[in-house]
Motif scaffolding. Structure first.
Motif, PDB file in Angstrom:
ATOM      1  N   GLU A   1       0.719  -1.168  -0.131  1.00  0.00           N
ATOM      2  CA  GLU A   1      -0.116   0.105  -0.022  1.00  0.00           C
ATOM      3  C   GLU A   1       0.815   1.363   0.166  1.00  0.00           C
TER       4      GLU A   1
ATOM      5  N   PHE B   1       0.223   0.214  -3.985  1.00  0.00           N
ATOM      6  CA  PHE B   1      -0.554  -0.866  -4.425  1.00  0.00           C
ATOM      7  C   PHE B   1      -1.762  -0.996  -3.478  1.00  0.00           C
ATOM      8  N   GLY B   2      -2.911  -0.341  -3.574  1.00  0.00           N
ATOM      9  CA  GLY B   2      -3.858  -0.225  -2.468  1.00  0.00           C
ATOM     10  C   GLY B   2      -4.965  -1.432  -2.682  1.00  0.00           C
ATOM     11  N   VAL B   3      -4.850  -2.069  -3.603  1.00  0.00           N
ATOM     12  CA  VAL B   3      -5.959  -3.366  -3.678  1.00  0.00           C
ATOM     13  C   VAL B   3      -5.057  -4.700  -3.781  1.00  0.00           C
TER      14      VAL B   3
ATOM     15  N   GLU C   1       2.277  -8.219 -11.125  1.00  0.00           N
ATOM     16  CA  GLU C   1       1.296  -8.217 -10.227  1.00  0.00           C
ATOM     17  C   GLU C   1       0.772  -9.323  -9.392  1.00  0.00           C
TER      18      GLU C   1
ATOM     19  N   ARG D   1      -3.214  -1.146  -8.073  1.00  0.00           N
ATOM     20  CA  ARG D   1      -3.137   0.419  -7.654  1.00  0.00           C
ATOM     21  C   ARG D   1      -4.319   0.661  -7.102  1.00  0.00           C
ATOM     22  N   ASP D   2      -5.229   0.082  -7.856  1.00  0.00           N
ATOM     23  CA  ASP D   2      -6.939   0.359  -7.505  1.00  0.00           C
ATOM     24  C   ASP D   2      -7.705  -0.462  -8.355  1.00  0.00           C
ATOM     25  N   LEU D   3      -9.197  -0.716  -8.119  1.00  0.00           N
ATOM     26  CA  LEU D   3      -9.753  -1.603  -9.022  1.00  0.00           C
ATOM     27  C   LEU D   3      -9.877  -1.444 -10.230  1.00  0.00           C
ATOM     28  N   SER D   4      -9.865  -0.526 -10.852  1.00  0.00           N
ATOM     29  CA  SER D   4      -9.709  -0.391 -12.491  1.00  0.00           C
ATOM     30  C   SER D   4      -8.363  -1.068 -12.874  1.00  0.00           C
ATOM     31  N   ASP D   5      -7.302  -0.686 -12.024  1.00  0.00           N
ATOM     32  CA  ASP D   5      -5.959  -1.225 -12.578  1.00  0.00           C
ATOM     33  C   ASP D   5      -6.176  -3.013 -12.451  1.00  0.00           C
TER      34      ASP D   5
END
Length: 150
Positions: A59, A63-65, A93, A113-117
């Motif tokens: 995080e 990389f928050g997800v 990843e 990084r997030d849900l779209s990533d």
């Protein structure tokens, strides 16, 4: 392979801080640096001490997800497990690849990084791997206990 209390003390200490030098560890345990180094070397040679690593905070690095994926291979006969494993481990990843028994053939730990990533990684990289069939995603909400020493 027999281990004594000092060997287990070395394993506990290195499990808590893998950066400890043999000299520092020896001082803490009342051993000389060479004696400590020989014990560490023996534990490595016996395969008990498999390596040392640094744990990075995903995080903090952006990389928050974290998502756990269950992957079921669609065509086990036509695509070898080795082909899938080779391809999936090439995706940066994907942090862990576990071959498991049960509903799915593999369990993957994926950071994004997030849900779209994550969606981009899933659609463009994971779903295009050889033999991928069903995929189930579970988003990590919190982690109460991190992997550590036994």
């Amino acid at each position: 392979m027999s281990w004594d209390a000092t060997d287990f003390a070395i394993l506990r200490a290195l499990g808590a801080d893998a950066t400890l030098s043999a000299g520092a560890l020896g001082r803490d345990l009342g051993l000389s640096q060479p004696a400590t180094w020989r014990r560490i070397k023996r534990l490595q040679d016996e395969g008990v001490l498999a390596g040392r690593r640094v744990d990075l905070d995903a995080e903090a690095l952006g990389f928050g997800v974290t998502v756990f994926l269950g992957v079921k291979l669609a065509t086990k006969g036509r695509v070898s497990l080795e082909d899938f494993e080779r391809a999936v481990t090439a995706i940066p990843e994907v942090q862990t690849v576990q071959h498991v028994l049960g509903l799915y053939d593999y369990r993957l730990r994926v950071v994004a990084r997030d849900l779209s990533d994550f969606e981009r990684v899933l659609r463009r990289r994971i779903m295009t791997l050889p033999g991928v069939g069903d995929v189930e995603a579970n988003v990590l909400l919190s982690e109460e206990r991190l992997a550590g020493p036994l």
